[in-house]
Design an enzyme around this catalytic site. Structure first.
Site, short mmCIF file in Angstrom:
data_model
loop_
_atom_site.label_atom_id
_atom_site.label_comp_id
_atom_site.label_asym_id
_atom_site.label_seq_id
_atom_site.Cartn_x
_atom_site.Cartn_y
_atom_site.Cartn_z
N HIS A 114 0.82 -1.21 0.00
CA HIS A 114 0.00 0.00 0.00
C HIS A 114 0.85 1.26 0.00
O HIS A 114 0.45 2.28 -0.54
CB HIS A 114 -0.98 -0.02 1.17
CG HIS A 114 -2.07 -1.01 0.96
ND1 HIS A 114 -2.13 -2.20 1.63
CD2 HIS A 114 -3.11 -1.01 0.09
CE1 HIS A 114 -3.17 -2.88 1.19
NE2 HIS A 114 -3.78 -2.18 0.26
N ARG A 165 -10.31 4.52 -2.20
CA ARG A 165 -9.91 3.82 -0.98
C ARG A 165 -10.14 4.74 0.22
O ARG A 165 -9.38 5.69 0.43
CB ARG A 165 -8.42 3.46 -1.05
CG ARG A 165 -8.06 2.37 -2.05
CD ARG A 165 -6.56 2.12 -2.01
NE ARG A 165 -6.16 0.89 -2.67
CZ ARG A 165 -5.67 0.82 -3.91
NH1 ARG A 165 -5.55 1.91 -4.63
NH2 ARG A 165 -5.29 -0.35 -4.42
N ARG A 174 -15.17 2.59 -1.83
CA ARG A 174 -14.98 1.32 -1.13
C ARG A 174 -15.14 1.53 0.36
O ARG A 174 -14.59 2.49 0.92
CB ARG A 174 -13.59 0.75 -1.44
CG ARG A 174 -13.39 -0.61 -0.78
CD ARG A 174 -12.15 -1.29 -1.26
NE ARG A 174 -10.95 -0.66 -0.72
CZ ARG A 174 -9.72 -1.10 -0.97
NH1 ARG A 174 -9.54 -2.13 -1.78
NH2 ARG A 174 -8.68 -0.50 -0.44
N GLU A 222 -11.22 -10.62 -4.22
CA GLU A 222 -9.79 -10.58 -3.95
C GLU A 222 -9.34 -11.72 -3.04
O GLU A 222 -8.19 -11.82 -2.65
CB GLU A 222 -9.37 -9.22 -3.39
CG GLU A 222 -10.20 -8.70 -2.24
CD GLU A 222 -9.79 -7.30 -1.80
OE1 GLU A 222 -8.77 -6.78 -2.23
OE2 GLU A 222 -10.54 -6.72 -0.98
N ASN A 229 -4.31 -7.36 -6.43
CA ASN A 229 -3.19 -7.24 -5.49
C ASN A 229 -3.32 -8.28 -4.39
O ASN A 229 -2.36 -8.96 -4.02
CB ASN A 229 -3.15 -5.85 -4.84
CG ASN A 229 -3.09 -4.75 -5.86
OD1 ASN A 229 -2.69 -5.00 -6.99
ND2 ASN A 229 -3.47 -3.55 -5.48
N ASP A 230 -4.55 -8.39 -3.87
CA ASP A 230 -4.78 -9.39 -2.84
C ASP A 230 -5.08 -10.77 -3.42
O ASP A 230 -4.70 -11.78 -2.84
CB ASP A 230 -5.92 -8.95 -1.91
CG ASP A 230 -5.43 -7.94 -0.89
OD1 ASP A 230 -4.37 -8.19 -0.29
OD2 ASP A 230 -6.08 -6.90 -0.71
N ARG A 288 2.09 -9.97 0.00
CA ARG A 288 2.38 -8.97 -1.05
C ARG A 288 3.46 -7.98 -0.64
O ARG A 288 4.01 -7.27 -1.48
CB ARG A 288 1.09 -8.26 -1.47
CG ARG A 288 0.45 -7.44 -0.38
CD ARG A 288 -0.98 -7.06 -0.74
NE ARG A 288 -1.08 -5.70 -1.24
CZ ARG A 288 -2.24 -5.07 -1.44
NH1 ARG A 288 -3.39 -5.69 -1.23
NH2 ARG A 288 -2.27 -3.84 -1.88
N CYS A 298 -9.40 -3.66 -10.54
CA CYS A 298 -8.81 -2.44 -9.98
C CYS A 298 -7.49 -2.67 -9.24
O CYS A 298 -7.00 -1.77 -8.58
CB CYS A 298 -9.81 -1.73 -9.08
SG CYS A 298 -10.40 -2.75 -7.73
C1 PEP Z 1 -6.45 -5.16 -4.50
O1 PEP Z 1 -6.31 -5.91 -3.55
O2 PEP Z 1 -6.17 -5.46 -5.69
C2 PEP Z 1 -6.98 -3.80 -4.29
C3 PEP Z 1 -7.28 -3.02 -5.31
O3 PEP Z 1 -7.12 -3.37 -3.01
P1 PEP Z 1 -5.91 -2.88 -2.07
O4 PEP Z 1 -4.69 -2.78 -2.94
O5 PEP Z 1 -6.33 -1.58 -1.49
O6 PEP Z 1 -5.82 -3.96 -1.07
MG MG Z 2 -7.21 -5.46 -1.64
#
Ligand code: PEP
Ligand code: MG
Length: 577
Positions: A194, A301, A337, A437, A460-461, A471, A508
């Site tokens: 993040h 976010r 979100r 996710e 990402n998750d 991650r 996303c």
């Molecule tokens: C993700 O997990 O891809 C996502 C967009 O949320 P974040 O990166 O805020 O966990």
């Molecule tokens: Mg996420």
């Protein structure tokens, strides 16, 4: 002696500055709410700072002479008028009195709001006036620093520095960027952390996983960082500096070229319309999203509003923030979100647990929200109230089971009913969607999709949880692989399941804005992408060169390929003319 350290590029751009080896948390702007009995003293401090700024401007005006004196005087007068503007100053005092912000935090917030308003203006001249706001507020901030604590003064002295640290928490990056830090080098971290996502949003070049940085760099060393190549050059030599100058020239040239695409549609070479939405964390992102011709906000976010404070923001404060986004987007859809605290996004208000062995698998996202229904109600009410000002959708993070969505649906419905009966204006229908996710949600989507109005894939998750790879762990960065066959299958299934059910599906995660994956995602059937607005025009440019019909012919081969290497080979074939 010139020395090159390598890490991973996490936020593009180059920066040249003096190194500062730090744990930056000591230099944070104090964003804790102000105790009631200090409010009036804080307002007085602000008044004095505004007075100082006004006197300085007057003194400056008196010293003017020569051919440009009249033009410069006009600027100074405009700034003095702003400082005398009741609306500007009373807005700031109100933030202190009602919002309990400390002086510098109130100034920062007021500046962000006004800058966002100016940046959203169509007229280029009016848009450029945002700089005046920035100058005026900076002058008042400087006035405050005259009597500020030594901590804040140290932070103000960060201008022109490259921060070298083991790891910088996402919430710490904002004040650093605002106080003129030019770039960040971390010994740990990854490009999907993040912190890295936020650095991109702040346009702060960042290199992560530069393991030796804290040992090899000394305070005040001249350092050149390349956030794309993941390179840190200590004591750069003449050719390095020439490369830096060339990069400055080229990036200016490139942004001019890309700006020409800002008001174009996004279409593939064979004419298929693609929607490019923006991810946003800050007012700057909103302005950039508008300037890049984004189709809307695909992911806002909200947790960044909650971090670094002792108390969660009130309903009114949240309403104000969401409203700014909705108004800033001028009628385009905004996907907000709900709170995704937990894992590496800890807060200071005690909502997140700090004794979890596995926070990424712990009380995070919707799990945390459902344990605090009152907190959720406050947030949902604020979002619903903002829906009166433009199209809004609600997106729920970390969904694992259908029941979580049912509970969120009930909360949303109750909040809407209460607001309506209290006479609030809200939109007739606010859609509720889930982030996919967690692999369980992707696998169970066919049985859940009826309950959802739309779906957003968070790669990402999804990659982290599918592959069981943290991650943020730089030691496993080479294994954190969006091209793993399991990930591709989950992506394909999710997109197909949603589309067959007639529900919109977007992606996303960081993958959406990474041009290495654009052709792949089009081949998997994706038509809605949401990405950092800074890369949107480049993706639009690339999409115009790709033939979706041709790409779709490779879908089966992609999903059959047993290894990353074979998948990459298919992708290379897809790019072949
Ligand atoms: C993700 O997990 O891809 C996502 C967009 O949320 P974040 O990166 O805020 O966990
Ligand atoms: Mg996420």
């Amino acid at each position: 002696m010139r020395l090159v350290l390598t890490g991973s590029g996490a936020s593009r751009g180059m920066a040249l500055g003096r190194a500062r080896l730090q744990q930056p948390s000591r230099y944070l702007v104090d964003e804790r709410p102000l105790p009631a009995d200090e409010v009036e003293a804080e307002v007085e401090r602000l008044k004095r700072a505004i007075e100082i700024a006004r006197d300085e401007l007057a003194a400056l005006r008196d010293k003017l002479h020569g051919s440009m004196a009249r033009e410069v005087a006009e600027f100074i007068d405009a700034h003095s008028l702003m400082l005398a503007d009741r609306e500007l100053t009373s807005g700031i005092y109100e933030l202190v009195r009602q919002g309990r912000y400390r002086a510098s935090a109130a100034l920062k917030l007021q500046r962000d709001r006004l800058v966002a308003v100016f940046e959203a203006m169509d007229d280029p001249y009016l848009r450029s006036r945002k700089e005046d706001i920035e100058h005026v507020i900076a002058r008042v901030q400087a006035g405050l620093l005259r009597e500020a604590s030594s901590e804040e003064r140290k932070l103000a002295a960060r201008v022109g520095e490259i921060l070298v640290s083991d790891s910088v928490a996402p919430a710490e990056l904002v004040p650093l960027a605002e106080h003129g830090v030019l770039g960040v080098v971390q010994t740990a971290g990854s490009r999907v952390s993040h912190g890295a996502i936020l650095a991109r949003s702040l346009h702060l070049p960042m290199v992560v996983a530069a393991h030796d940085a804290l040992g090899a760099i000394q305070d005040d060393d001249l350092v050149l960082i390349d956030g794309e190549a993941g390179e840190v050059i200590v004591h750069p030599a003449a050719p390095d500096l020439a490369r830096y100058r060339a990069w400055q020239r080229d990036s200016l040239q490139r942004s001019k070229q890309l700006a020409l695409l800002a008001d174009r549609d996004t279409r593939t070479r064979d004419g298929v319309a693609i929607a490019l939405y923006a991810n946003a964390e800050s007012a700057t992102d909103i302005a950039l999203a508008r300037a890049s011709g984004a189709a809307g906000i695909g992911l806002y976010r909200t947790e960044f509003l909650f971090m670094q404070r002792r108390e969660p923001p009130s309903e009114d404060e949240q309403f104000q923030a969401y409203c700014d986004v909705v108004l800033g987007m001028g009628g385009l859809p905004v996907t907000i979100r709900t709170l995704d605290l937990g894992a590496d996004k800890a807060d200071a208000s005690g909502l997140t647990l700090d004794d979890e062995d596995n926070p990424a698998l712990g009380v995070r996202g919707v799990r945390l929200s459902l344990r605090h229904p009152q907190l959720m109600r406050t947030q949902l009410r604020a979002i619903l109230r903002a829906s009166a000002f433009g199209p809004v959708r609600v997106l729920v993070p970390m969904v694992c089971a259908a029941e979580e969505m049912s509970q969120m649906r009930v909360l949303l419905r109750d909040c809407a009913r209460d607001l309506r009966s209290a006479g609030h204006e809200i939109a007739d229908n606010v859609e509720l969607g889930a982030m996919i996710e967690v692999p369980a949600a992707a696998i169970a989507l066919p049985s859940m999709i009826r309950k959802l109005d739309f779906v957003a894939i968070g790669t990402n998750d999804l990659v982290q949880y599918t592959l069981a790879i943290d991650r943020n762990n730089d030691h496993l960065a080479d294994l954190y692989d969006p091209l793993h066959p399991a990930v591709l299958r989950l992506l394909a299934q999710t997109i197909t399941t949603a589309q067959r059910a007639g529900k919109r599906v977007s992606l996303c995660g960081e993958m959406a804005g990474d041009r290495r994956y654009t052709a792949l995602l089009l081949a998997l059937g994706l038509t809605d992408f949401s990405m950092h607005p800074g890369v949107l025009l480049e993706v639009r440019e690339l999409i115009a060169t790709l033939d979706r019909g041709e790409l779709r012919k490779h879908t089966a081969a992609l999903l059959r390929a047993p290894t990353r290497e074979r998948i990459e080979r298919v992708i290379t074939r897809m790019h072949a003319p």
